[in-house]
Design a protein around this motif. Structure first.
Motif, PDB file in Angstrom:
ATOM      1  N   GLU A 108       0.843  -1.205   0.000  1.00 23.94           N
ATOM      2  CA  GLU A 108       0.000   0.000   0.000  1.00 23.94           C
ATOM      3  C   GLU A 108       0.874   1.250   0.000  1.00 23.94           C
ATOM      4  O   GLU A 108       0.659   2.173  -0.775  1.00 23.94           O
ATOM      5  N   PHE A 109       1.856   1.256   0.901  1.00 23.16           N
ATOM      6  CA  PHE A 109       2.759   2.401   1.008  1.00 23.16           C
ATOM      7  C   PHE A 109       3.525   2.602  -0.302  1.00 23.16           C
ATOM      8  O   PHE A 109       3.685   3.729  -0.782  1.00 23.16           O
ATOM      9  N   LEU A 110       3.969   1.504  -0.900  1.00 24.97           N
ATOM     10  CA  LEU A 110       4.787   1.591  -2.112  1.00 24.97           C
ATOM     11  C   LEU A 110       4.001   2.042  -3.336  1.00 24.97           C
ATOM     12  O   LEU A 110       4.583   2.510  -4.317  1.00 24.97           O
ATOM     13  N   LYS A 111       2.685   1.918  -3.283  1.00 26.80           N
ATOM     14  CA  LYS A 111       1.859   2.419  -4.384  1.00 26.80           C
ATOM     15  C   LYS A 111       2.021   3.917  -4.528  1.00 26.80           C
ATOM     16  O   LYS A 111       2.020   4.458  -5.626  1.00 26.80           O
ATOM     17  N   GLU A 112       2.116   4.600  -3.381  1.00 26.38           N
ATOM     18  CA  GLU A 112       2.135   6.067  -3.374  1.00 26.38           C
ATOM     19  C   GLU A 112       3.532   6.657  -3.196  1.00 26.38           C
ATOM     20  O   GLU A 112       3.745   7.814  -3.482  1.00 26.38           O
ATOM     21  N   HIS A 113       4.457   5.872  -2.637  1.00 32.57           N
ATOM     22  CA  HIS A 113       5.755   6.435  -2.252  1.00 32.57           C
ATOM     23  C   HIS A 113       6.915   5.631  -2.817  1.00 32.57           C
ATOM     24  O   HIS A 113       6.787   4.446  -3.078  1.00 32.57           O
ATOM     25  N   THR A 114       8.043   6.314  -2.956  1.00 32.39           N
ATOM     26  CA  THR A 114       9.269   5.655  -3.376  1.00 32.39           C
ATOM     27  C   THR A 114      10.316   5.873  -2.281  1.00 32.39           C
ATOM     28  O   THR A 114      10.965   6.915  -2.251  1.00 32.39           O
ATOM     29  N   PRO A 115      10.459   4.908  -1.377  1.00 30.42           N
ATOM     30  CA  PRO A 115      11.440   5.101  -0.300  1.00 30.42           C
ATOM     31  C   PRO A 115      12.866   4.973  -0.838  1.00 30.42           C
ATOM     32  O   PRO A 115      13.063   4.564  -1.988  1.00 30.42           O
ATOM     33  N   ASP A 116      13.844   5.328  -0.015  1.00 29.20           N
ATOM     34  CA  ASP A 116      15.245   5.223  -0.431  1.00 29.20           C
ATOM     35  C   ASP A 116      15.799   3.820  -0.203  1.00 29.20           C
ATOM     36  O   ASP A 116      16.797   3.434  -0.802  1.00 29.20           O
ATOM     37  N   ALA A 117      15.145   3.083   0.693  1.00 30.02           N
ATOM     38  CA  ALA A 117      15.546   1.695   0.952  1.00 30.02           C
ATOM     39  C   ALA A 117      14.395   0.984   1.643  1.00 30.02           C
ATOM     40  O   ALA A 117      13.498   1.626   2.198  1.00 30.02           O
TER      41      ALA A 117
ATOM     42  N   ARG B 140       9.765   2.100 -11.323  1.00 23.83           N
ATOM     43  CA  ARG B 140      10.023   3.192 -10.381  1.00 23.83           C
ATOM     44  C   ARG B 140      10.750   2.716  -9.126  1.00 23.83           C
ATOM     45  O   ARG B 140      11.490   3.479  -8.487  1.00 23.83           O
ATOM     46  N   LEU B 141      10.553   1.456  -8.757  1.00 22.24           N
ATOM     47  CA  LEU B 141      11.109   0.948  -7.491  1.00 22.24           C
ATOM     48  C   LEU B 141      12.301   0.025  -7.681  1.00 22.24           C
ATOM     49  O   LEU B 141      12.968  -0.347  -6.723  1.00 22.24           O
ATOM     50  N   ARG B 142      12.540  -0.339  -8.940  1.00 17.38           N
ATOM     51  CA  ARG B 142      13.533  -1.370  -9.237  1.00 17.38           C
ATOM     52  C   ARG B 142      14.905  -1.120  -8.610  1.00 17.38           C
ATOM     53  O   ARG B 142      15.587  -2.043  -8.182  1.00 17.38           O
ATOM     54  N   ASP B 143      15.310   0.156  -8.575  1.00 16.46           N
ATOM     55  CA  ASP B 143      16.646   0.473  -8.071  1.00 16.46           C
ATOM     56  C   ASP B 143      16.685   0.761  -6.574  1.00 16.46           C
ATOM     57  O   ASP B 143      17.734   1.114  -6.038  1.00 16.46           O
ATOM     58  N   THR B 144      15.540   0.635  -5.919  1.00 15.38           N
ATOM     59  CA  THR B 144      15.512   0.860  -4.473  1.00 15.38           C
ATOM     60  C   THR B 144      16.118  -0.348  -3.768  1.00 15.38           C
ATOM     61  O   THR B 144      15.674  -1.464  -3.980  1.00 15.38           O
ATOM     62  N   PRO B 145      17.159  -0.137  -2.957  1.00 17.48           N
ATOM     63  CA  PRO B 145      17.780  -1.269  -2.268  1.00 17.48           C
ATOM     64  C   PRO B 145      16.785  -1.977  -1.342  1.00 17.48           C
ATOM     65  O   PRO B 145      16.065  -1.325  -0.593  1.00 17.48           O
ATOM     66  N   VAL B 146      16.756  -3.300  -1.446  1.00 20.92           N
ATOM     67  CA  VAL B 146      15.911  -4.106  -0.573  1.00 20.92           C
ATOM     68  C   VAL B 146      16.802  -4.993   0.290  1.00 20.92           C
ATOM     69  O   VAL B 146      17.609  -5.762  -0.236  1.00 20.92           O
TER      70      VAL B 146
END
Length: 128
Positions: free
Chosen positions: A43-52, A76-82
């Motif tokens: 849900e959060f990721l639908k609206e936001h792009t966190p840094d990690a 949009r999220l692919r490069d966000t470190p997980v």
């Protein structure tokens, strides 16, 4: 310190671990968004792009592996470190993490200093 303040999504179904992660990571001045399960993480990721993102492997509704594999398929999220969080230090867990494209695995019990270093390193590497 005086680095950048990053937004970090933390998903873990154990309140004590969520709190500990918030304390550890906010020590560097980062904004922590903590959620108790995979559904709320998405849900959060639908609206936001966190840094990690720090995702617990075992969670209700959807585990960290599943969230990670979805995240890595979204441009949009692919490069966000997980970073995946787990109590299991075994080959199966490591292989699965690689398979879903996780950037790092963090093992419980956590070392705060180590964790902060790795999170900051991963975010900064992406920003170069």
């Amino acid at each position: 310190m005086g680095g950048m303040a990053y937004t970090i999504l933390v998903a873990d179904d154990e309140p004590a671990i969520r709190t500990m992660l918030e304390v550890i990571l906010s020590a560097d001045g980062h904004d922590i968004v903590a959620v108790p399960d995979g559904k709320m993480a998405l849900e959060f990721l639908k609206e936001h792009t966190p840094d990690a993102m720090l995702l617990d492997v075992k969670m209700p509704f959807m585990d960290g592996f599943e969230i990670c594999s979805r995240v890595k398929r979204i441009k949009r999220l692919r490069d966000t470190p997980v970073l995946l969080l787990t109590g299991f230090d075994d080959d199966q867990t490591r292989d699965h993490a690689k398979l879903v494209g996780a950037d790092d695995i963090v093992y419980k019990p956590l070392s705060g200093k180590n964790l902060r270093g790795r999170v900051n390193q991963l975010i900064e590497a992406r920003r170069r």
